[in-house]
Design a protein around this motif. Sequence first.
Motif, PDB file in Angstrom:
ATOM      1  N   ILE A 116       0.799 -10.893   1.862  1.00  0.00           N
ATOM      2  CA  ILE A 116       1.765 -11.048   0.400  1.00  0.00           C
ATOM      3  C   ILE A 116       0.585 -12.043  -0.617  1.00  0.00           C
ATOM      4  O   ILE A 116       0.448 -11.673  -1.513  1.00  0.00           O
ATOM      5  CB  ILE A 116       2.886 -11.389   0.328  1.00  0.00           C
ATOM      6  CG1 ILE A 116       3.740 -11.240  -0.908  1.00  0.00           C
ATOM      7  CG2 ILE A 116       3.210 -12.853   0.670  1.00  0.00           C
ATOM      8  CD1 ILE A 116       4.223  -9.665  -0.829  1.00  0.00           C
TER       9      ILE A 116
ATOM     10  N   ASP B 264      -2.228  -9.760  -1.383  1.00  0.00           N
ATOM     11  CA  ASP B 264      -1.855  -8.903  -2.592  1.00  0.00           C
ATOM     12  C   ASP B 264      -1.525  -9.419  -3.692  1.00  0.00           C
ATOM     13  O   ASP B 264      -1.897  -8.938  -4.955  1.00  0.00           O
ATOM     14  CB  ASP B 264      -0.420  -8.376  -2.123  1.00  0.00           C
ATOM     15  CG  ASP B 264      -0.030  -6.682  -2.822  1.00  0.00           C
ATOM     16  OD1 ASP B 264      -1.187  -6.331  -3.551  1.00  0.00           O
ATOM     17  OD2 ASP B 264       0.918  -6.151  -2.447  1.00  0.00           O
ATOM     18  N   GLU B 265      -1.001 -10.683  -3.830  1.00  0.00           N
ATOM     19  CA  GLU B 265      -0.962 -11.526  -5.147  1.00  0.00           C
ATOM     20  C   GLU B 265      -2.026 -11.753  -5.850  1.00  0.00           C
ATOM     21  O   GLU B 265      -2.260 -11.657  -6.842  1.00  0.00           O
ATOM     22  CB  GLU B 265      -0.042 -12.798  -4.791  1.00  0.00           C
ATOM     23  CG  GLU B 265       0.170 -13.538  -6.166  1.00  0.00           C
ATOM     24  CD  GLU B 265       0.909 -14.635  -5.877  1.00  0.00           C
ATOM     25  OE1 GLU B 265       1.464 -15.458  -6.596  1.00  0.00           O
ATOM     26  OE2 GLU B 265       1.381 -15.073  -4.386  1.00  0.00           O
TER      27      GLU B 265
ATOM     28  N   GLN C 155      -3.912  -8.933  -7.326  1.00  0.00           N
ATOM     29  CA  GLN C 155      -3.041  -8.603  -8.571  1.00  0.00           C
ATOM     30  C   GLN C 155      -3.451  -9.366  -9.570  1.00  0.00           C
ATOM     31  O   GLN C 155      -3.743  -8.929 -10.591  1.00  0.00           O
ATOM     32  CB  GLN C 155      -1.488  -8.457  -8.493  1.00  0.00           C
ATOM     33  CG  GLN C 155      -1.111  -7.470  -7.571  1.00  0.00           C
ATOM     34  CD  GLN C 155       0.460  -7.435  -7.290  1.00  0.00           C
ATOM     35  OE1 GLN C 155       1.285  -8.097  -8.027  1.00  0.00           O
ATOM     36  NE2 GLN C 155       0.883  -6.782  -6.129  1.00  0.00           N
TER      37      GLN C 155
ATOM     38  N   ALA D 169       0.513  -2.535  -6.239  1.00  0.00           N
ATOM     39  CA  ALA D 169       0.214  -3.449  -5.166  1.00  0.00           C
ATOM     40  C   ALA D 169       0.250  -2.732  -3.788  1.00  0.00           C
ATOM     41  O   ALA D 169       0.424  -1.708  -3.584  1.00  0.00           O
ATOM     42  CB  ALA D 169       1.742  -3.896  -4.944  1.00  0.00           C
TER      43      ALA D 169
ATOM     44  N   TYR E 284       1.043  -3.785  -0.844  1.00  0.00           N
ATOM     45  CA  TYR E 284       2.146  -4.007   0.232  1.00  0.00           C
ATOM     46  C   TYR E 284       3.556  -3.942  -0.267  1.00  0.00           C
ATOM     47  O   TYR E 284       4.369  -4.851  -0.549  1.00  0.00           O
ATOM     48  CB  TYR E 284       2.080  -5.314   0.984  1.00  0.00           C
ATOM     49  CG  TYR E 284       0.472  -5.256   1.538  1.00  0.00           C
ATOM     50  CD1 TYR E 284      -0.061  -4.385   2.210  1.00  0.00           C
ATOM     51  CD2 TYR E 284      -0.489  -6.482   1.162  1.00  0.00           C
ATOM     52  CE1 TYR E 284      -1.384  -4.440   2.725  1.00  0.00           C
ATOM     53  CE2 TYR E 284      -1.357  -6.537   1.548  1.00  0.00           C
ATOM     54  CZ  TYR E 284      -2.203  -5.682   2.356  1.00  0.00           C
ATOM     55  OH  TYR E 284      -3.480  -5.371   2.650  1.00  0.00           O
ATOM     56  N   PRO E 285       3.739  -3.005  -1.025  1.00  0.00           N
ATOM     57  CA  PRO E 285       5.354  -2.987  -1.828  1.00  0.00           C
ATOM     58  C   PRO E 285       6.345  -3.202  -0.810  1.00  0.00           C
ATOM     59  O   PRO E 285       7.368  -3.917  -1.370  1.00  0.00           O
ATOM     60  CB  PRO E 285       5.326  -1.518  -2.431  1.00  0.00           C
ATOM     61  CG  PRO E 285       4.377  -0.758  -1.488  1.00  0.00           C
ATOM     62  CD  PRO E 285       3.343  -1.777  -1.061  1.00  0.00           C
TER      63      PRO E 285
ATOM     64  N   TRP F 241       6.957  -7.046  -0.883  1.00  0.00           N
ATOM     65  CA  TRP F 241       7.746  -7.418  -2.124  1.00  0.00           C
ATOM     66  C   TRP F 241       9.101  -6.943  -2.132  1.00  0.00           C
ATOM     67  O   TRP F 241       9.835  -7.646  -2.506  1.00  0.00           O
ATOM     68  CB  TRP F 241       6.976  -6.911  -3.485  1.00  0.00           C
ATOM     69  CG  TRP F 241       5.525  -7.331  -3.659  1.00  0.00           C
ATOM     70  CD1 TRP F 241       4.523  -6.554  -3.120  1.00  0.00           C
ATOM     71  CD2 TRP F 241       5.236  -8.608  -3.803  1.00  0.00           C
ATOM     72  NE1 TRP F 241       3.404  -7.457  -3.461  1.00  0.00           N
ATOM     73  CE2 TRP F 241       3.722  -8.588  -3.685  1.00  0.00           C
ATOM     74  CE3 TRP F 241       5.889  -9.742  -4.427  1.00  0.00           C
ATOM     75  CZ2 TRP F 241       3.026  -9.609  -4.310  1.00  0.00           C
ATOM     76  CZ3 TRP F 241       5.077 -10.921  -4.836  1.00  0.00           C
ATOM     77  CH2 TRP F 241       3.864 -10.760  -4.858  1.00  0.00           C
ATOM     78  N   GLN F 242       9.443  -5.734  -1.697  1.00  0.00           N
ATOM     79  CA  GLN F 242      10.676  -5.274  -1.780  1.00  0.00           C
ATOM     80  C   GLN F 242      11.837  -6.204  -0.627  1.00  0.00           C
ATOM     81  O   GLN F 242      12.900  -6.268  -1.016  1.00  0.00           O
ATOM     82  CB  GLN F 242      10.720  -3.804  -1.032  1.00  0.00           C
ATOM     83  CG  GLN F 242      12.181  -3.199  -1.023  1.00  0.00           C
ATOM     84  CD  GLN F 242      13.216  -3.278  -2.165  1.00  0.00           C
ATOM     85  OE1 GLN F 242      12.688  -3.125  -3.290  1.00  0.00           O
ATOM     86  NE2 GLN F 242      14.306  -3.606  -2.189  1.00  0.00           N
TER      87      GLN F 242
ATOM     88  N   ARG G  97      11.825  -9.207  -0.293  1.00  0.00           N
ATOM     89  CA  ARG G  97      12.344 -10.193  -0.758  1.00  0.00           C
ATOM     90  C   ARG G  97      13.667  -9.934  -1.921  1.00  0.00           C
ATOM     91  O   ARG G  97      14.670 -10.499  -1.823  1.00  0.00           O
ATOM     92  CB  ARG G  97      11.353 -10.488  -1.772  1.00  0.00           C
ATOM     93  CG  ARG G  97      10.235 -11.539  -1.101  1.00  0.00           C
ATOM     94  CD  ARG G  97       8.869 -11.424  -1.775  1.00  0.00           C
ATOM     95  NE  ARG G  97       8.117 -12.368  -1.255  1.00  0.00           N
ATOM     96  CZ  ARG G  97       7.497 -12.298   0.185  1.00  0.00           C
ATOM     97  NH1 ARG G  97       7.702 -11.293   0.845  1.00  0.00           N
ATOM     98  NH2 ARG G  97       6.655 -13.281   0.532  1.00  0.00           N
ATOM     99  N   ASN G  98      13.645  -8.917  -2.325  1.00  0.00           N
ATOM    100  CA  ASN G  98      14.964  -8.296  -2.722  1.00  0.00           C
ATOM    101  C   ASN G  98      16.071  -8.244  -1.951  1.00  0.00           C
ATOM    102  O   ASN G  98      17.284  -8.459  -2.200  1.00  0.00           O
ATOM    103  CB  ASN G  98      14.860  -6.855  -3.585  1.00  0.00           C
ATOM    104  CG  ASN G  98      13.981  -6.989  -4.724  1.00  0.00           C
ATOM    105  OD1 ASN G  98      14.009  -7.897  -5.542  1.00  0.00           O
ATOM    106  ND2 ASN G  98      13.274  -5.786  -5.058  1.00  0.00           N
TER     107      ASN G  98
END
Length: 174
Positions: free
Chosen positions: A109, A112-113, A116, A152, A154-155, A158-159, A161-162
């Motif tokens: 992550i 990935d960040e 981005q 991204a 690695y979606p 990120w998901q 985290r939701n």
Amino acid sequence: MRTIRTLLGKGDLPYAIRLMQRVIRTQHLMLENLRMLESMTPWEFHAFRKVLEDGAGTDSPGFHALMRLSPLLWDDYKALLEREGVTLIEVYTQPQHYPLLLAMAEALIDYDEIFQLFRTQHFKLAIRMIGPGSMGTGGTSMQVLERTLRDAFYPELWQVRNELTELANQQGER
């Protein structure tokens, strides 16, 4: 990145994490070096741009390798999770049981960040130097470049985290 893939395949997480941290540090250096171009005026940048001709960083073999290999790291990580018989939610909610899997997920992550952030800074630099209605050095329109800001590698990371937020909210309702 190829070595990291091999290490993930072998389950050698300590070394894979260490190399991933090196990749992330390299990205931070690249990001800082990009800022150097901001010291130019737009007119000075056009003189520099002529040296690039039709080439762009996105045309480089290194960039193409990153774009090809980065998503594959997720496949390797996911295969590792499957071999370990654990879900991503479990890695995050039970970190004491899976510290290395968690550390690798967080390294992915982080990567990935920073990638981005590079895309965002590159886009802002391009607009600053050549304008929002211009074509990029490699022939890419600013609209196409802007669309990449939503990409991204690695979606799923990120998901999750939701999902963790939803789980935390549900537990708070009890």
